[in-house]
Design a protein around this motif. Structure first.
Motif, PDB file in Angstrom:
ATOM      1  N   GLY A 138     -31.838 -39.446  -7.632  1.00 20.78           N
ATOM      2  CA  GLY A 138     -30.655 -40.152  -8.126  1.00 20.78           C
ATOM      3  C   GLY A 138     -30.620 -41.526  -7.482  1.00 20.78           C
ATOM      4  N   ASN A 139     -29.537 -42.293  -7.772  1.00 14.60           N
ATOM      5  CA  ASN A 139     -29.357 -43.546  -7.019  1.00 14.60           C
ATOM      6  C   ASN A 139     -29.042 -43.206  -5.568  1.00 14.60           C
ATOM      7  OD1 ASN A 139     -29.777 -45.025  -9.304  1.00 14.60           O
ATOM      8  ND2 ASN A 139     -27.646 -45.645  -9.582  1.00 14.60           N
ATOM      9  N   SER A 140     -28.511 -41.999  -5.371  1.00 16.12           N
ATOM     10  CA  SER A 140     -28.294 -41.455  -4.022  1.00 16.12           C
ATOM     11  C   SER A 140     -28.814 -40.030  -4.025  1.00 16.12           C
ATOM     12  CB  SER A 140     -26.805 -41.378  -3.692  1.00 16.12           C
ATOM     13  OG  SER A 140     -26.187 -42.610  -3.891  1.00 16.12           O
ATOM     14  N   SER A 175     -40.819 -51.525  -5.987  1.00 22.31           N
ATOM     15  CA  SER A 175     -41.787 -52.596  -5.695  1.00 22.31           C
ATOM     16  C   SER A 175     -41.616 -53.173  -4.294  1.00 22.31           C
ATOM     17  CB  SER A 175     -41.679 -53.715  -6.734  1.00 22.31           C
ATOM     18  OG  SER A 175     -40.407 -54.315  -6.639  1.00 22.31           O
ATOM     19  N   GLU A 176     -40.428 -52.972  -3.697  1.00 17.91           N
ATOM     20  CA  GLU A 176     -40.208 -53.539  -2.351  1.00 17.91           C
ATOM     21  C   GLU A 176     -40.630 -52.568  -1.259  1.00 17.91           C
ATOM     22  OE1 GLU A 176     -35.801 -54.606  -3.600  1.00 17.91           O
ATOM     23  OE2 GLU A 176     -37.024 -53.077  -4.527  1.00 17.91           O
ATOM     24  N   ALA A 177     -40.999 -51.345  -1.658  1.00 19.21           N
ATOM     25  CA  ALA A 177     -41.334 -50.316  -0.671  1.00 19.21           C
ATOM     26  C   ALA A 177     -42.848 -50.196  -0.509  1.00 19.21           C
ATOM     27  CB  ALA A 177     -40.759 -48.980  -1.117  1.00 19.21           C
ATOM     28  N   PRO A 193     -37.890 -59.149  -2.485  1.00 18.71           N
ATOM     29  CA  PRO A 193     -36.823 -58.162  -2.244  1.00 18.71           C
ATOM     30  C   PRO A 193     -35.712 -58.405  -3.272  1.00 18.71           C
ATOM     31  CG  PRO A 193     -37.347 -59.413  -0.252  1.00 18.71           C
ATOM     32  CD  PRO A 193     -38.041 -60.086  -1.379  1.00 18.71           C
ATOM     33  N   TYR A 194     -35.106 -57.335  -3.766  1.00 19.22           N
ATOM     34  CA  TYR A 194     -34.157 -57.486  -4.868  1.00 19.22           C
ATOM     35  C   TYR A 194     -32.978 -58.393  -4.517  1.00 19.22           C
ATOM     36  CZ  TYR A 194     -31.078 -56.605  -8.723  1.00 19.22           C
ATOM     37  OH  TYR A 194     -30.269 -56.784  -9.818  1.00 19.22           O
ATOM     38  N   ASN A 195     -32.695 -59.336  -5.405  1.00 10.37           N
ATOM     39  CA  ASN A 195     -31.513 -60.181  -5.285  1.00 10.37           C
ATOM     40  C   ASN A 195     -30.991 -60.421  -6.697  1.00 10.37           C
ATOM     41  OD1 ASN A 195     -29.575 -62.086  -4.990  1.00 10.37           O
ATOM     42  ND2 ASN A 195     -30.883 -63.654  -4.060  1.00 10.37           N
ATOM     43  N   MET A 231     -27.477 -56.391 -19.153  1.00  7.56           N
ATOM     44  CA  MET A 231     -26.830 -55.485 -20.111  1.00  7.56           C
ATOM     45  C   MET A 231     -26.153 -54.306 -19.405  1.00  7.56           C
ATOM     46  SD  MET A 231     -27.289 -57.351 -22.558  1.00  7.56           S
ATOM     47  CE  MET A 231     -26.243 -56.438 -23.661  1.00  7.56           C
ATOM     48  N   ASP A 232     -26.681 -53.909 -18.250  1.00  3.82           N
ATOM     49  CA  ASP A 232     -26.039 -52.846 -17.470  1.00  3.82           C
ATOM     50  C   ASP A 232     -24.706 -53.359 -16.907  1.00  3.82           C
ATOM     51  OD1 ASP A 232     -26.406 -50.084 -16.228  1.00  3.82           O
ATOM     52  OD2 ASP A 232     -25.986 -51.301 -14.457  1.00  3.82           O
ATOM     53  N   ASP A 233     -24.752 -54.577 -16.344  1.00  5.43           N
ATOM     54  CA  ASP A 233     -23.531 -55.162 -15.756  1.00  5.43           C
ATOM     55  C   ASP A 233     -22.427 -55.251 -16.820  1.00  5.43           C
ATOM     56  OD1 ASP A 233     -25.132 -55.544 -13.552  1.00  5.43           O
ATOM     57  OD2 ASP A 233     -25.477 -57.682 -13.926  1.00  5.43           O
TER      58      ASP A 233
HETATM   59  P1  AMP Z   1     -26.528 -48.122 -11.717  1.00  2.00           P
HETATM   60  O1  AMP Z   1     -25.911 -48.770 -12.878  1.00  2.00           O
HETATM   61  O2  AMP Z   1     -25.489 -47.709 -10.707  1.00  2.00           O
HETATM   62  O3  AMP Z   1     -27.434 -46.978 -12.058  1.00  2.00           O
HETATM   63  O4  AMP Z   1     -27.428 -49.216 -10.953  1.00  2.00           O
HETATM   64  C1  AMP Z   1     -27.667 -50.502 -11.459  1.00  2.00           C
HETATM   65  C2  AMP Z   1     -27.751 -51.467 -10.330  1.00  2.00           C
HETATM   66  O5  AMP Z   1     -28.921 -51.242  -9.549  1.00  2.00           O
HETATM   67  C3  AMP Z   1     -27.916 -52.911 -10.793  1.00  2.00           C
HETATM   68  O6  AMP Z   1     -26.689 -53.505 -11.068  1.00  2.00           O
HETATM   69  C4  AMP Z   1     -28.604 -53.563  -9.620  1.00  2.00           C
HETATM   70  O7  AMP Z   1     -27.668 -54.241  -8.824  1.00  2.00           O
HETATM   71  C5  AMP Z   1     -29.148 -52.414  -8.811  1.00  2.00           C
HETATM   72  N1  AMP Z   1     -30.594 -52.585  -8.582  1.00  2.00           N
HETATM   73  C6  AMP Z   1     -31.569 -52.717  -9.491  1.00  2.00           C
HETATM   74  N2  AMP Z   1     -32.781 -52.862  -8.914  1.00  2.00           N
HETATM   75  C7  AMP Z   1     -32.559 -52.831  -7.580  1.00  2.00           C
HETATM   76  C8  AMP Z   1     -33.393 -52.923  -6.435  1.00  2.00           C
HETATM   77  N3  AMP Z   1     -34.715 -53.102  -6.565  1.00  2.00           N
HETATM   78  N4  AMP Z   1     -32.813 -52.831  -5.221  1.00  2.00           N
HETATM   79  C9  AMP Z   1     -31.475 -52.633  -5.101  1.00  2.00           C
HETATM   80  N5  AMP Z   1     -30.636 -52.551  -6.138  1.00  2.00           N
HETATM   81  C10 AMP Z   1     -31.160 -52.637  -7.371  1.00  2.00           C
END
Ligand code: AMP
Ligand code: ZN
Ligand code: ZN
Length: 423
Positions: free
Chosen positions: A104-106, A154-156, A168-170, A204-206
């Protein structure tokens, strides 16, 4: 001399073992092998949260032309839970989350005795959480230069390797800077020029989260701005006259969820009995005492709310029987349309707002993403059926003439029909 002979043999033996071990651990390459220089180029672009129906609904000019002259799948089917990190890394490795490890994301990692979260930079950059062989690692290990302007993983240092060039992601980096850097990479001398490049755009996610996927005005505005950026990339790469293949994918779609369907995670918490890890549409339960599983299950099932409790192996929406112990023994799944949030109930507004969310069952069409491809290896004006995202990896391997690892879940047979040359 007689006594010296066995010693010399031993010495040679040690040298052979040492050199073969050191070739096992690869380092990042910055120079293409001669064979790699002759291979085509692939740009893999992820448009986070880009739902399968956006192009049909809004006809963005550059993407529409790209698809018309290339190949598309009706939709891209994500893996459960349909979240950003597990699905990007499934695309990168050809494995289900269960097998690559980003659940997951977590999630909780037993191996590392710690909680992983996408907001914890140290963990995001730590290769020990990442299983499988990302496509850039596979390419690197066959002496091909790779580059990434963002992509999950890609950063790992996965297997000790990162892309030759990466950032690194920004999220604040302007989209056009990403495009210009990619074009600059493709302008490098051929022995140094990356053959595999990944890119990532979160727009598009934002917008989808903020306004919901049914807000035509907001979605169209964001989409046209992103389309403009992609148009620049298409134009600039075309001018280079290189055999560049562009593959555009997304990790998941988006579903409208009103805030009155939010369930505070507090509703199911019990800090004494277990820890919870929520991805909104699935909550992993990790009992603190392995001897008290029955007690945990009885407690959870006694709670009443718009959700259900499952033993992990019986949890719905997975395309396999989940066995990875990092899921924990029980899962809590919200009822259809509901979503778990870490926001406290007391802090939630009484007013109802529209949001967009994802993470739901891959069988829900709203969770489907996109697969579009254009370039010399792809058929033109061709549409293939909806396809699972595990199959992208073997497709990329085929284009770059790399042998996929045996343990992947994807299969080239599911996507090779989109290629002009199929063997
Ligand atoms: P979510 O909608 O919660 O599943 O996650 C989307 C978010 O993941 C995006 O808005 C980004 O800010 C974040 N994200 C995408 N790629 C990376 C990354 N490589 N490192 C950290 N955060 C990321
Ligand atoms: Zn996402
Ligand atoms: Zn999202």
């Amino acid at each position: 001399m007689r006594k010296l002979k066995p010693f010399l043999f031993f010495l040679v033996f040690i040298v052979v073992i040492f050199t073969s071990c050191s070739t096992l651990k690869k380092t990042t390459v910055f120079q293409n092998s001669k064979e790699a220089t002759e291979k085509p180029y692939v740009i893999l672009i992820s448009l986070d949260g880009f739902r399968w129906d956006y192009v049909k609904r809004f006809s963005p000019p550059n993407l529409s032309k790209f698809i018309e002259n290339g190949t598309k799948a009706t939709s891209l089917i994500p893996s459960f839970p349909t979240k950003t990190f597990p699905n990007h890394y499934t695309i990168a490795t050809g494995m289900y989350p269960e097998n690559h490890g980003l659940l997951g994301n977590s999630f909780y990692s037993h191996e590392n005795n710690s909680f992983y979260s996408i907001r914890d930079r140290k963990k995001v950059e730590d290769g020990k959480y990442y299983g499988g062989t990302p496509i850039w690692v596979l390419a690197n290990n066959s002496n091909m230069v790779t580059a990434s302007y963002f992509f999950v993983g890609s950063e790992a240092d996965v297997k000790g390797v990162r892309p030759s060039y990466y950032f690194p992601y920004n999220g604040k980096t302007p989209n056009i800077d990403r495009v210009n850097q990619v074009v600059d990479w493709l302008k490098m001398p051929s022995d140094k020029r990356p053959h595999l490049i990944t890119m990532y755009f979160s727009d598009m996610d934002d917008i989808g989260h903020r306004y919901g996927p049914n807000n035509d005005e907001a979605i169209k505005e964001g989409l046209y701005s992103l389309d403009n950026t992609l148009g620049e990339l298409f134009k600039k790469t075309k001018e280079l006259n290189l055999p560049v293949n562009i593959v555009i994918v997304s990790d998941h779609g988006m579903l409208e969820v009103k805030t009155d369907k939010f369930i505070s995670i507090d509703a199911i918490k019990n800090d004494e009995l277990y820890s919870v890890v929520s991805n909104g549409t699935i909550v992993n339960i990790h009992p603190k005492n392995p001897k008290k599983l029955e007690e945990v299950y009885t407690y959870l099932t006694s709670r009443k709310g718009p959700y259900k409790v499952y033993k992990t192996a019986e949890t719905p929406y997975f395309e396999y029987v989940p066995k990875n112990k990092n899921w924990g023994p029980f899962q809590v799944i919200p009822n259809d349309g509901y979503y778990f949030t870490y926001r406290k109930k007391s802090k939630m507004s009484k007013e109802v707002f529209v949001t967009g969310q994802h993470g739901f069952s891959p069988e829900k069409k709203e969770m489907h993403g996109i697969f579009y491809a254009n370039g010399p290896v792809f058929k033109k004006g061709y549409t293939t059926a909806s396809v699972k995202n595990i199959h992208i990896y073997p497709l990329l391997c085929k284009i770059l003439e790399l042998t996929p690892p045996k343990d992947i879940d994807g299969n080239i047979e599911k996507l090779k029909n989109i290629l002009k040359k199929q063997n």
